[in-house]
Design an enzyme around this catalytic site. Structure first.
Site, short mmCIF file in Angstrom:
data_model
loop_
_atom_site.label_atom_id
_atom_site.label_comp_id
_atom_site.label_asym_id
_atom_site.label_seq_id
_atom_site.Cartn_x
_atom_site.Cartn_y
_atom_site.Cartn_z
N ARG A 1 3.13 -16.42 -25.36
CA ARG A 1 3.22 -15.95 -26.75
C ARG A 1 4.65 -15.91 -27.27
O ARG A 1 4.89 -16.10 -28.45
CB ARG A 1 2.61 -14.54 -26.85
CG ARG A 1 1.09 -14.59 -26.88
CD ARG A 1 0.53 -13.20 -27.04
NE ARG A 1 0.56 -12.52 -25.74
CZ ARG A 1 -0.50 -11.97 -25.15
NH1 ARG A 1 -1.66 -11.98 -25.76
NH2 ARG A 1 -0.40 -11.39 -23.99
N HIS B 1 -2.85 -16.30 -1.74
CA HIS B 1 -1.57 -16.67 -1.12
C HIS B 1 -1.53 -16.36 0.37
O HIS B 1 -0.71 -16.91 1.10
CB HIS B 1 -0.38 -16.03 -1.87
CG HIS B 1 -0.13 -14.59 -1.54
ND1 HIS B 1 -0.82 -13.58 -2.14
CD2 HIS B 1 0.73 -14.01 -0.69
CE1 HIS B 1 -0.39 -12.43 -1.65
NE2 HIS B 1 0.55 -12.64 -0.78
N LYS C 1 0.02 -18.81 3.97
CA LYS C 1 1.01 -18.38 4.96
C LYS C 1 0.82 -19.24 6.21
O LYS C 1 -0.30 -19.39 6.70
CB LYS C 1 0.83 -16.90 5.30
CG LYS C 1 1.17 -15.98 4.12
CD LYS C 1 0.92 -14.52 4.48
CE LYS C 1 1.00 -13.63 3.26
NZ LYS C 1 2.16 -12.78 3.17
N GLU D 1 1.44 -1.91 3.82
CA GLU D 1 2.67 -2.09 3.04
C GLU D 1 3.40 -0.77 2.92
O GLU D 1 2.78 0.30 2.94
CB GLU D 1 2.33 -2.53 1.62
CG GLU D 1 1.54 -3.80 1.52
CD GLU D 1 1.31 -4.17 0.07
OE1 GLU D 1 2.23 -4.71 -0.54
OE2 GLU D 1 0.22 -3.88 -0.47
N ASP E 1 -8.32 -5.27 -4.64
CA ASP E 1 -7.00 -5.90 -4.60
C ASP E 1 -6.75 -6.65 -3.29
O ASP E 1 -6.14 -7.72 -3.29
CB ASP E 1 -5.92 -4.82 -4.80
CG ASP E 1 -4.52 -5.41 -4.88
OD1 ASP E 1 -4.36 -6.39 -5.65
OD2 ASP E 1 -3.60 -4.92 -4.21
N HIS F 1 -7.79 -11.31 0.47
CA HIS F 1 -6.94 -11.57 1.65
C HIS F 1 -7.59 -11.12 2.96
O HIS F 1 -7.59 -11.87 3.94
CB HIS F 1 -5.60 -10.83 1.52
CG HIS F 1 -4.89 -11.07 0.22
ND1 HIS F 1 -4.88 -12.28 -0.41
CD2 HIS F 1 -4.17 -10.23 -0.57
CE1 HIS F 1 -4.17 -12.19 -1.53
NE2 HIS F 1 -3.73 -10.96 -1.65
N LYS G 1 -1.23 0.96 0.70
CA LYS G 1 0.13 1.01 0.16
C LYS G 1 0.82 2.29 0.63
O LYS G 1 0.16 3.28 0.95
CB LYS G 1 0.08 0.97 -1.37
CG LYS G 1 -0.45 -0.36 -1.89
CD LYS G 1 -0.05 -0.61 -3.31
CE LYS G 1 -0.58 -1.93 -3.81
NZ LYS G 1 0.15 -3.11 -3.30
N LYS H 1 5.49 -2.16 6.95
CA LYS H 1 4.82 -3.38 6.48
C LYS H 1 4.43 -4.18 7.71
O LYS H 1 5.27 -4.54 8.54
CB LYS H 1 5.74 -4.20 5.58
CG LYS H 1 5.14 -5.55 5.19
CD LYS H 1 5.37 -5.91 3.75
CE LYS H 1 4.77 -7.28 3.41
NZ LYS H 1 3.38 -7.23 3.01
#
Ligand code: BG6
Length: 534
Positions: free
Chosen positions: A77, A222, A226, A260, A279, A284, A384, A389
């Site tokens: 935009r 994603h 990996k 994480e 999520d 994943h 989270k 991690k």
């Protein structure tokens, strides 16, 4: 009725031939150069473009991975010129790159920008004209990758408008730059989340399917891009020694961890609606599970591999909704410390409701109802603001059936573990028992360790680079197929619904201090199993 991917045999064959050629002539880092093409990033003024997509394309450019003839057109935009778009991206890319501006200048000349009003069809016709013009100027032969880097709420509208403006059409031999044998190709990259539940995933797919064929759609995950995740299939199927013990006879349980230290950051708007199951688990975590659990495909081709994953998803045992407490723990982080630094709780994060019940942690025990895995628990955990991690898959083997050392060592000898590390260690390690040096009989657990990057100093491909490159060469292996998406949503839908409607709901979401390993209740679900992160 045939599935949309069943008529893709000619593509599979073509891809097989291309792979053979690459294998004969290419390097390990890159296949041969993709066809000339234009990459069109919709949502080009956003965070994903700046943080992931442009740095990935830039790195591919530096490594010679982009087509000889390419262009990147950003559309969003914001009213920018080409120059303003380039200036906006320059900083981000050069910071990540340590300031070497040489390759940037040649890359920047290939960057273009076109303002786009997402809900205005006229704007897409303007986009089409600009793309035709760029095709003529650069010689991209009408080949295009459309990358949806926009909020998921816009996917349907944008995909439909692209189609209505004629931008999904393939195989036009009279394409703007004169065409090529077989005509031009067009591909659509869709970021996760693909839908919010089964019904919305189906609706989105139906909207996309009005103009795009299944083989044109690349649903990104994603995690699959990996390298160490891909390596699970090589470990299992390019070695003879693992498969004979890769089943319920030898494996006690499997744990799959993706934890994480980060909090929700600036994504509360999305996360409040999603929560950790949508999520991380629907995508994943279940992809990691399928890599460990799938049967060997007959060939390493996208459709064959995705067929096997589909079978695994189909075999997931439905959750016993009346006994959820034995299978699932949900949590939400409270204030605490991460690496010695105080952090706020989830409800105090910007944009989060003060009484939010979005889960930021989940641990679930999952079973796969098939011959290989009957009775073997898979423990999946993600969250989270946890202590560390850590991303890894661990195969916990059974203890020896009979300990001949029992008089000295007792009946239990630590079982073997095979750890497939993704982060921070990209490594495979096998723990086993060994004798301590000395006259007495003492055993200790020792490690055989393989570092994925050992003896390799060459350049590497990050996950987004691999995903974009695969899309440019038409390789679907690392992308979700719609049947997998639907099966995983179908499996999770009831569970999510139960968690979101049960009363009192706050009892289901257990608090945990930031910087720990989640709520205490995990021990009830783990029962006799060890902590998956230890
Ligand atoms: C994303 C999730 O898909 O994956 C994020 O939306 C999460 O919430 C991220 O932080 C984790 O990815 P990685 O590669 O850092 O493990």
């Amino acid at each position: 009725m045939p599935e949309p991917w069943d008529d893709d045999a000619p593509q599979t064959q073509a891809r097989a031939e291309a792979l053979e050629e690459d294998w004969a002539g290419g390097s390990c880092l890159l296949p041969g150069r993709p066809d000339p093409c234009l990459v069109v990033i919709l949502g080009a003024s956003g965070d994903l473009t700046q943080r992931k997509l442009i740095p990935a394309l830039y790195n591919l450019h530096r490594h010679g991975g982009l087509p000889e003839t390419f262009g990147i057109l950003g559309a969003a935009r914001t009213e920018w010129s080409d120059q303003e778009f380039r200036a906006h991206l320059r900083q981000a890319v050069l910071e990540a790159d340590g300031g070497d501006s040489g390759p940037w200048e040649t890359f920047a000349q290939r960057l273009f920008y076109q303002p786009l009003v997402y809900d205005d069809l006229h704007s897409y016709h303007e986009l089409a004209k600009r793309l035709d013009k760029l095709d003529r100027k650069l010689g991209c032969r009408g080949n295009r990758v459309f990358n949806l880097a926009i909020p998921p709420t816009l996917y349907t509208q944008v995909a439909l408008n692209l189609g209505r403006a004629g931008l999904a059409a393939e195989g036009q031999t009279g394409s703007p730059a004169g065409g090529q044998p077989g005509g031009n190709w067009v591909r659509l990259v869709v970021e996760k989340p693909f839908g919010h539940d089964l019904a919305s995933a189906r609706q989105l797919n139906a909207a996309i399917g009005r103009f795009f064929h299944e083989r044109q759609v690349f649903r990104i995950d994603h995690y699959l891009a990996k390298q160490t995740v891909q390596n699970v299939l090589m470990l299992r199927f390019a070695n003879a020694i693992f498969e004979p013990v890769w089943n319920r006879n030898y494996i006690d349980h499997v744990s799959i961890v993706s934890t994480e230290t980060l909090g929700v950051e600036h994504r509360a708007g999305y996360y409040e609606r999603a929560g950790v199951i949508r999520d991380m688990f629907q995508n994943h975590m279940l992809q990691l599970l399928s890599m460990v659990a799938m049967e060997p495909p007959s060939l390493f081709f996208a459709e064959r591999v995705r067929d096997e994953k589909t079978k695994t998803f189909r075999s997931l045992r439905p959750f016993p909704l009346d006994r959820m407490d034995d299978y699932l723990v949900l949590g939400q982080y409270q204030e605490g410390q991460i690496q010695g630094r105080p952090v706020v709780g989830y409800r105090q994060e910007p944009g989060v409701a003060p009484d939010s019940l979005a889960p930021t942690f989940a641990l679930m025990k999952v079973y796969i109802d098939n011959w290989r895995w009957q009775g073997v628990p898979f423990v999946l955990v993600s969250g989270k603001r946890l202590a560390r991690k850590l991303t890894r898959m661990v195969i916990h083997f059974k203890e020896v059936p009979h300990s001949l050392f029992r008089q000295v060592l007792g009946p239990h000898i630590s079982a073997n573990r095979l750890i497939l590390g993704v982060h921070p260690e990209e490594a495979i390690s096998l723990t086993f028992q060994s004798k301590n040096p000395g006259a007495r009989l003492c055993l200790r657990s020792v490690n055989m360790f393989f570092d994925f990057n050992r003896d390799y100093a060459g350049p590497r491909l990050e996950a987004y680079e691999k995903a974009l490159l695969d899309c440019m060469v038409g390789e679907q292996m690392l992308f979700w197929r719609q049947d997998g998406i639907e099966l995983t949503w179908a499996w999770l839908d009831e569970l999510i619904q139960q968690c979101e409607t049960c009363q009192p709901r706050q009892e289901r979401i257990r608090p945990y201090p930031a910087g720990t390993w989640g709520p205490e209740e995990v021990w009830r679900v783990l029962d006799r199993l060890p902590a998956p992160w230890s």
